[in-house]
Each structure stands twice: as C-alpha cells, then as structure tokens.
Design a protein around this motif. Structure first.
Motif, mmCIF file in Angstrom:
data_model
loop_
_atom_site.group_PDB
_atom_site.id
_atom_site.type_symbol
_atom_site.label_atom_id
_atom_site.label_comp_id
_atom_site.label_asym_id
_atom_site.label_seq_id
_atom_site.Cartn_x
_atom_site.Cartn_y
_atom_site.Cartn_z
ATOM 1 N N MET A 1 7.423 52.667 46.193
ATOM 2 C CA MET A 1 6.062 52.312 46.611
ATOM 3 C C MET A 1 5.090 52.449 45.441
ATOM 4 O O MET A 1 5.095 53.445 44.736
ATOM 5 C CB MET A 1 5.610 53.272 47.733
ATOM 6 C CG MET A 1 5.958 52.816 49.136
ATOM 7 S SD MET A 1 4.828 51.589 49.795
ATOM 8 C CE MET A 1 3.452 52.597 50.352
ATOM 9 N N THR A 2 4.269 51.460 45.269
ATOM 10 C CA THR A 2 3.259 51.541 44.215
ATOM 11 C C THR A 2 2.166 52.523 44.639
ATOM 12 O O THR A 2 1.684 52.489 45.772
ATOM 13 C CB THR A 2 2.635 50.154 43.985
ATOM 14 O OG1 THR A 2 3.698 49.214 43.842
ATOM 15 C CG2 THR A 2 1.781 50.136 42.739
ATOM 16 N N LYS A 3 1.835 53.402 43.736
ATOM 17 C CA LYS A 3 0.825 54.409 44.078
ATOM 18 C C LYS A 3 -0.601 53.912 43.862
ATOM 19 O O LYS A 3 -0.832 52.925 43.174
ATOM 20 C CB LYS A 3 1.082 55.669 43.261
ATOM 21 C CG LYS A 3 2.432 56.286 43.622
ATOM 22 C CD LYS A 3 2.512 57.742 43.304
ATOM 23 C CE LYS A 3 3.833 58.268 43.816
ATOM 24 N NZ LYS A 3 4.074 59.634 43.413
ATOM 25 N N ASN A 4 -1.501 54.633 44.482
ATOM 26 C CA ASN A 4 -2.919 54.296 44.366
ATOM 27 C C ASN A 4 -3.661 55.365 43.567
ATOM 28 O O ASN A 4 -3.579 56.542 43.887
ATOM 29 C CB ASN A 4 -3.553 54.184 45.751
ATOM 30 C CG ASN A 4 -2.980 53.024 46.541
ATOM 31 O OD1 ASN A 4 -3.096 51.875 46.131
ATOM 32 N ND2 ASN A 4 -2.320 53.322 47.635
ATOM 33 N N VAL A 5 -4.374 54.921 42.567
ATOM 34 C CA VAL A 5 -5.108 55.857 41.713
ATOM 35 C C VAL A 5 -6.604 55.559 41.808
ATOM 36 O O VAL A 5 -7.024 54.400 41.818
ATOM 37 C CB VAL A 5 -4.645 55.720 40.243
ATOM 38 C CG1 VAL A 5 -5.429 56.670 39.340
ATOM 39 C CG2 VAL A 5 -3.147 55.983 40.123
ATOM 40 N N LEU A 6 -7.384 56.616 41.876
ATOM 41 C CA LEU A 6 -8.842 56.464 41.831
ATOM 42 C C LEU A 6 -9.337 56.962 40.482
ATOM 43 O O LEU A 6 -9.050 58.094 40.097
ATOM 44 C CB LEU A 6 -9.520 57.310 42.912
ATOM 45 C CG LEU A 6 -9.473 56.875 44.359
ATOM 46 C CD1 LEU A 6 -10.254 57.894 45.203
ATOM 47 C CD2 LEU A 6 -10.059 55.483 44.540
ATOM 48 N N PHE A 7 -10.058 56.123 39.773
ATOM 49 C CA PHE A 7 -10.714 56.562 38.537
ATOM 50 C C PHE A 7 -12.168 56.838 38.876
ATOM 51 O O PHE A 7 -12.878 55.958 39.369
ATOM 52 C CB PHE A 7 -10.598 55.492 37.454
ATOM 53 C CG PHE A 7 -9.195 55.343 36.935
ATOM 54 C CD1 PHE A 7 -8.704 56.230 35.984
ATOM 55 C CD2 PHE A 7 -8.359 54.343 37.413
ATOM 56 C CE1 PHE A 7 -7.413 56.104 35.504
ATOM 57 C CE2 PHE A 7 -7.059 54.213 36.941
ATOM 58 C CZ PHE A 7 -6.585 55.095 35.983
ATOM 59 N N VAL A 8 -12.579 58.060 38.608
ATOM 60 C CA VAL A 8 -13.904 58.492 39.053
ATOM 61 C C VAL A 8 -14.761 58.957 37.876
ATOM 62 O O VAL A 8 -14.280 59.681 37.004
ATOM 63 C CB VAL A 8 -13.761 59.673 40.056
ATOM 64 C CG1 VAL A 8 -15.124 60.184 40.485
ATOM 65 C CG2 VAL A 8 -12.924 59.269 41.256
ATOM 66 N N LYS B 1 2.027 51.595 31.304
ATOM 67 C CA LYS B 1 2.718 50.319 31.127
ATOM 68 C C LYS B 1 3.876 50.453 30.138
ATOM 69 O O LYS B 1 4.949 49.911 30.340
ATOM 70 C CB LYS B 1 1.717 49.274 30.625
ATOM 71 C CG LYS B 1 1.929 47.887 31.237
ATOM 72 C CD LYS B 1 1.225 46.830 30.418
ATOM 73 C CE LYS B 1 -0.082 46.418 31.079
ATOM 74 N NZ LYS B 1 -0.910 45.589 30.180
ATOM 75 N N GLU B 2 3.626 51.222 29.091
ATOM 76 C CA GLU B 2 4.673 51.451 28.084
ATOM 77 C C GLU B 2 5.916 52.085 28.697
ATOM 78 O O GLU B 2 7.010 51.939 28.180
ATOM 79 C CB GLU B 2 4.159 52.387 26.981
ATOM 80 C CG GLU B 2 3.274 51.704 25.973
ATOM 81 C CD GLU B 2 2.737 52.714 24.959
ATOM 82 O OE1 GLU B 2 3.492 53.612 24.554
ATOM 83 O OE2 GLU B 2 1.545 52.589 24.615
ATOM 84 N N TYR B 3 5.732 52.830 29.771
ATOM 85 C CA TYR B 3 6.853 53.488 30.443
ATOM 86 C C TYR B 3 7.284 52.711 31.683
ATOM 87 O O TYR B 3 8.024 53.211 32.517
ATOM 88 C CB TYR B 3 6.490 54.931 30.803
ATOM 89 C CG TYR B 3 6.319 55.788 29.578
ATOM 90 C CD1 TYR B 3 7.409 56.479 29.032
ATOM 91 C CD2 TYR B 3 5.093 55.866 28.930
ATOM 92 C CE1 TYR B 3 7.269 57.241 27.887
ATOM 93 C CE2 TYR B 3 4.946 56.623 27.773
ATOM 94 C CZ TYR B 3 6.029 57.305 27.255
ATOM 95 O OH TYR B 3 5.887 58.048 26.120
ATOM 96 N N GLY B 4 6.789 51.523 31.825
ATOM 97 C CA GLY B 4 7.173 50.682 32.953
ATOM 98 C C GLY B 4 6.598 51.132 34.283
ATOM 99 O O GLY B 4 7.099 50.778 35.342
#
Lengths: 160, 95
Positions: free
Chosen positions: B1-8, B28-31
């Motif tokens: 499952m793709t995770k959800n990140v909040l940048f605050v 991205k470098e780590y896929g």
C-alpha cells in the motif's frame, strides 16, 4: 522560471543596527512595500507569525533566520536581506524553546509554492553552504546583490 | 500500500515545499514512492487521520496518533542523512 523572484539592491541592508525583531522586520519590509511586492500589513503579519512559528536556523557557525508569512499578504515574490552588526536572538524553527543568535536574515515574500520551488531550493542550499554565508556576512551591498542574484538565478553551484 | 505523508510548515508553502522536494527525491532513489499533501499547521487536525507520517518544520501543537518527524535538519543540513533514513525506514515498513 528562475526569474520569478525579485531581489533588488534597495532590499539589501548591511551593518544593520537594530534593537529588536520589530525594528528589523520593518526595515527589511519597507523596500518591498514601496515597490508594491507586499501589502501594507506584511511586516506586522511576519512579526506575528515569527512569534508563533519561529524561523531561526541553528547552523554550524552563523545563525540565519528566514521570516515569512501567509501568501495572502504577498503580491509578488521577492526576498529582502539583512546582515546585522550585532546578532539578534531568534527562536529556533520547530523547537521554540531554543534560541539562536542570528546574523543574516532572509525575509521571504512568497505567494505561490509552484513557482518559487526552484528558488527556495537554491536558497536552502545557499544557507547550508558556510562559505556562501561568510561571503554574505562580509560583503558590501553590491557584492551581496551580485552574489545572491547569481546563486539564485544562475544554474551554477560554485561559490568561489 | 502506498503511504500518505503530510508535509507541514507554518504557512504550508515555504519550508514544507523545500522539505517535500528533498524527501521525494531521496525516497525515489530507493524506489520508494508515496502520496503526499502539503499543508499548514492549522490544517493538521483535519488531515492527520489519513496520514501515515507527518514531516514538519514547525511545532505541531495537537494530539495526533501519526508519527511526526522534525524536518528542520533538511533545512539546516545538519543531521540531514539521519532524518532522511529515518523517514525512509518508516515509509518502507509494512502498513
């Protein structure tokens, strides 16, 4: 793209002698207001925001702060720069219980996250470059202007 | 499952922009890819429940059940590697 933020000579202050943040922000915001880059409330809103969400950055040798505020008080992207004669304490970003003695201030007037990303990234890498900060700390107004202009607009990564 | 990140961050447009870009590039470098949203701190109460991770450059004065990582090292450069690896580890964990 790269030219979408404005830096002008009038918005660079060296050897600034200020007593507090209110005086500092009002001096740095003045040229931005005069040139219609920010609204009349900008300085006051930056100060308010700084109290609640401080922007002091504890770097290795030089303290830097990047005060800014809600984009609704900004008409066009611009940066105002201040170099202080004597450091001023700022609270640390994300750790307001700590404080840092700040010597260089980048007052950011930003109104759109899409367009200023590239500049912001360049500004952050400049902040992380000690040699660049010393150049700002010791430079004349003209030197700082050309240096920042080159760093933020040019693609080059050399600080020599 | 793709995770959800909040940048605050305090405004949701300045430091969170720079931090988001760094984290996205590094992962991205780590896929590792993820969904993300950039918000100001006042929007945390309305958004944290959908998030697996919060990366913030400002103090978050709310009770949340989502892990919060301090993004300041990504601005100062001091301790940057450590924080990026910490973020990567959280994003790679099974949901």
């Amino acid at each position: 793209m790269a030219s979408e933020i404005k830096i002008f000579k009038e918005a660079i202050h060296t050897h600034l002698n200020v007593n507090d943040k209110a005086e500092l922000i009002s001096i740095l915001a003045k040229p931005l207001l005069e040139k219609n880059y920010v609204t009349a409330e900008f300085a006051e809103k930056v100060l308010e925001r700084e109290e609640k969400f401080p922007t002091g950055l504890p770097l290795k040798k030089i303290g830097v702060a990047i005060p800014h505020t809600d984009p609704k008080y900004v008409l066009k992207n611009a940066i105002s720069i201040g170099v202080l004669k004597k450091p001023l304490p700022f609270k640390v970003m994300a750790s307001p219980e700590q404080s840092v003695n700040v010597e260089i201030i980048f007052l950011l007037a930003l109104n759109d996250s899409e367009k200023h990303l590239e500049i912001l990234q360049k500004l952050i890498s400049l902040i992380q470059n000690e040699k660049a900060l010393f150049q700002i700390l010791n430079g004349s107004k003209d030197e700082i202007f050309h240096f920042i202009d080159r760093q933020l607009k040019g693609g080059e990564s050399s600080y020599d | 499952m793709t995770k959800n990140v909040l940048f605050v961050c305090a405004t949701g447009i300045a430091t969170s922009t720079a931090v988001a870009e760094k984290v996205i590039e590094f992962c991205k470098e780590y896929g590792v890819t993820f969904h993300y949203k950039q918000i100001n701190v006042a929007a945390v109460p309305a958004n944290w429940e959908q998030a697996d991770l919060i990366i913030s450059t400002t103090n978050v004065p709310y009770q949340v059940n989502t892990p919060i990582v301090n993004g300041l090292p990504l601005i100062t450069g001091i301790g940057e590697e450590k924080v990026l690896n910490e973020i990567l580890t959280i994003l790679k964990e099974d949901k």
